[in-house]
Design an enzyme around this catalytic site. Sequence first.
Site, PDB file in Angstrom:
ATOM      1  N   GLU A  43       0.807  -1.153  -0.266  1.00  0.00           N
ATOM      2  CA  GLU A  43      -0.123   0.012  -0.033  1.00  0.00           C
ATOM      3  C   GLU A  43       0.834   1.109   0.058  1.00  0.00           C
ATOM      4  OE1 GLU A  43      -3.437   2.282   2.357  1.00  0.00           O
ATOM      5  OE2 GLU A  43      -2.616   0.832   3.593  1.00  0.00           O
ATOM      6  N   ASP A  95       9.582   8.243   0.356  1.00  0.00           N
ATOM      7  CA  ASP A  95       8.670   8.741  -0.595  1.00  0.00           C
ATOM      8  C   ASP A  95       8.488   7.508  -1.844  1.00  0.00           C
ATOM      9  OD1 ASP A  95       7.877  10.043  -3.114  1.00  0.00           O
ATOM     10  OD2 ASP A  95       8.463  11.989  -2.307  1.00  0.00           O
ATOM     11  N   ASP A 116      -3.444  11.364  -2.128  1.00  0.00           N
ATOM     12  CA  ASP A 116      -3.356  12.775  -2.033  1.00  0.00           C
ATOM     13  C   ASP A 116      -3.567  13.271  -3.599  1.00  0.00           C
ATOM     14  OD1 ASP A 116      -2.809  13.223   0.607  1.00  0.00           O
ATOM     15  OD2 ASP A 116      -0.657  13.111  -0.006  1.00  0.00           O
ATOM     16  N   ASP A 152     -12.291   9.490  -2.491  1.00  0.00           N
ATOM     17  CA  ASP A 152     -13.403  10.170  -2.357  1.00  0.00           C
ATOM     18  C   ASP A 152     -13.371  11.419  -3.446  1.00  0.00           C
ATOM     19  OD1 ASP A 152     -11.242  11.385  -0.969  1.00  0.00           O
ATOM     20  OD2 ASP A 152     -12.639  13.183  -0.476  1.00  0.00           O
ATOM     21  N   THR A 189     -10.386   2.486   5.551  1.00  0.00           N
ATOM     22  CA  THR A 189      -9.162   3.205   6.007  1.00  0.00           C
ATOM     23  C   THR A 189      -9.613   4.303   6.842  1.00  0.00           C
ATOM     24  OG1 THR A 189      -9.192   5.042   4.225  1.00  0.00           O
ATOM     25  CG2 THR A 189      -8.416   2.883   3.731  1.00  0.00           C
ATOM     26  N   GLU A 190      -8.813   4.866   7.590  1.00  0.00           N
ATOM     27  CA  GLU A 190      -8.917   5.935   8.280  1.00  0.00           C
ATOM     28  C   GLU A 190      -9.851   7.060   7.588  1.00  0.00           C
ATOM     29  OE1 GLU A 190      -6.033   4.829   8.258  1.00  0.00           O
ATOM     30  OE2 GLU A 190      -5.633   4.157  10.492  1.00  0.00           O
ATOM     31  N   GLU A 192     -11.444   6.980   4.713  1.00  0.00           N
ATOM     32  CA  GLU A 192     -12.649   6.447   4.152  1.00  0.00           C
ATOM     33  C   GLU A 192     -13.703   6.756   5.350  1.00  0.00           C
ATOM     34  OE1 GLU A 192     -12.020   2.565   2.607  1.00  0.00           O
ATOM     35  OE2 GLU A 192     -14.138   2.115   2.433  1.00  0.00           O
TER      36      GLU A 192
HETATM   37  C1  LIG Z   1      -4.635  11.394   2.464  1.00  0.00           C
HETATM   38  S1  LIG Z   1      -3.666  10.291   3.215  1.00  0.00           S
HETATM   39  C2  LIG Z   1      -4.547   8.578   3.118  1.00  0.00           C
HETATM   40  C3  LIG Z   1      -4.008   7.633   4.143  1.00  0.00           C
HETATM   41  C4  LIG Z   1      -4.611   6.313   3.999  1.00  0.00           C
HETATM   42  N1  LIG Z   1      -4.309   5.619   2.856  1.00  0.00           N
HETATM   43  C5  LIG Z   1      -6.280   6.244   4.292  1.00  0.00           C
HETATM   44  O1  LIG Z   1      -6.957   6.115   3.376  1.00  0.00           O
HETATM   45  O2  LIG Z   1      -6.681   6.631   5.485  1.00  0.00           O
HETATM   46  C6  LIG Z   1      -2.426   9.961   2.068  1.00  0.00           C
HETATM   47  C7  LIG Z   1      -1.330   9.434   2.716  1.00  0.00           C
HETATM   48  O3  LIG Z   1      -0.213   9.445   2.006  1.00  0.00           O
HETATM   49  C8  LIG Z   1       1.127   9.841   2.056  1.00  0.00           C
HETATM   50  N2  LIG Z   1       1.757   9.798   0.843  1.00  0.00           N
HETATM   51  C9  LIG Z   1       1.428  10.741  -0.293  1.00  0.00           C
HETATM   52  N3  LIG Z   1       2.299  10.985  -0.998  1.00  0.00           N
HETATM   53  C10 LIG Z   1       3.203   9.879  -0.708  1.00  0.00           C
HETATM   54  C11 LIG Z   1       4.477   9.330  -1.562  1.00  0.00           C
HETATM   55  N4  LIG Z   1       4.915   9.955  -2.674  1.00  0.00           N
HETATM   56  N5  LIG Z   1       5.266   8.422  -0.957  1.00  0.00           N
HETATM   57  C12 LIG Z   1       4.813   7.785   0.250  1.00  0.00           C
HETATM   58  N6  LIG Z   1       3.630   8.201   1.111  1.00  0.00           N
HETATM   59  C13 LIG Z   1       2.984   9.252   0.554  1.00  0.00           C
HETATM   60  C14 LIG Z   1       0.871  10.743   2.713  1.00  0.00           C
HETATM   61  O4  LIG Z   1       1.755  11.048   3.738  1.00  0.00           O
HETATM   62  C15 LIG Z   1      -0.473  10.418   3.566  1.00  0.00           C
HETATM   63  O5  LIG Z   1      -0.190   9.834   4.988  1.00  0.00           O
END
Ligand SMILES: C[S@@+](CC[C@H](N)C(=O)[O-])C[C@H]1O[C@@H](n2cnc3c(N)ncnc32)[C@H](O)[C@@H]1O
Length: 215
Positions: A43, A95, A116, A152, A189-190, A192
């Site tokens: 994931e 990253d 994101d 979403d 997910t959180e 969601e």
């Molecule tokens: C909007 S949150 C969603 C978190 C989780 N998947 C959920 O549905 O509750 C997006 C997550 O992706 C991580 N993220 C965004 N771009 C990333 C990247 N290039 N590499 C690793 N993590 C990333 C962010 O730090 C954040 O924790």
Amino acid sequence: MRLRNIKNAQDIISKSEYLILNPKDYYGKAYKIFNNKNKIEIEIGMGKGDFLINKAKQNPDINFIGIEKYASVLVKTIKKLQNIKLDNLKIINIDAILIDEIFKQEISKIYLNFSDPWPKKKHENRRLTSPVFLKKYEKVFKDNYNIEMKTDNKKLFEYSLITLSQNNYSFKNIKLDLYSALNDDNIQTEYERKFVSLQYPIYKLEAECKIAKKM
Ligand SMILES: C[S@@+](CC[C@H](N)C(=O)[O-])C[C@H]1O[C@@H](n2cnc3c(N)ncnc32)[C@H](O)[C@@H]1O
């Protein structure tokens, strides 16, 4: 307090048995992380971890690796795991743009949950379904490419349908309102949970690109 400001986040997560400290050491031999040859699913952007923790609990014969950019977010994930023993779950704090330096043709599926959206055109390459990322994923998949995505965000969903199609994926499943006919196997997910409570529609796709096997 903003999550990114949690002090010593790196120190805290480094002490957890779930964190892979030097992921590049396993390049091309990720099975050694788990000491077995079970398939590996990842994931990207695992956040606080509910999805992958539950996936790992429900599927002991599959290995799961969560990738998350921010150590401060992972502090929460690691805390949830403190009293749980899961041999089939590991976490990498990087990253995901570096994903093809960590894995080489060994991943069976990628989950992208509530990624994101990066709505500005100038940030397109940061979207986890941009052609830049899709090219990287090609290098990590073992054979067929499999991506499962929930969001979403309608615009990110539409964008992803286009980029995946243009990169030869076909769709096994597309849902424009996942909760209108929810399957028992859905793991929230959180993010969601938050969006469902606000009654936002949740979009889901399962995409696959079949790779011709070499004779
Ligand atoms: C909007 S949150 C969603 C978190 C989780 N998947 C959920 O549905 O509750 C997006 C997550 O992706 C991580 N993220 C965004 N771009 C990333 C990247 N290039 N590499 C690793 N993590 C990333 C962010 O730090 C954040 O924790």
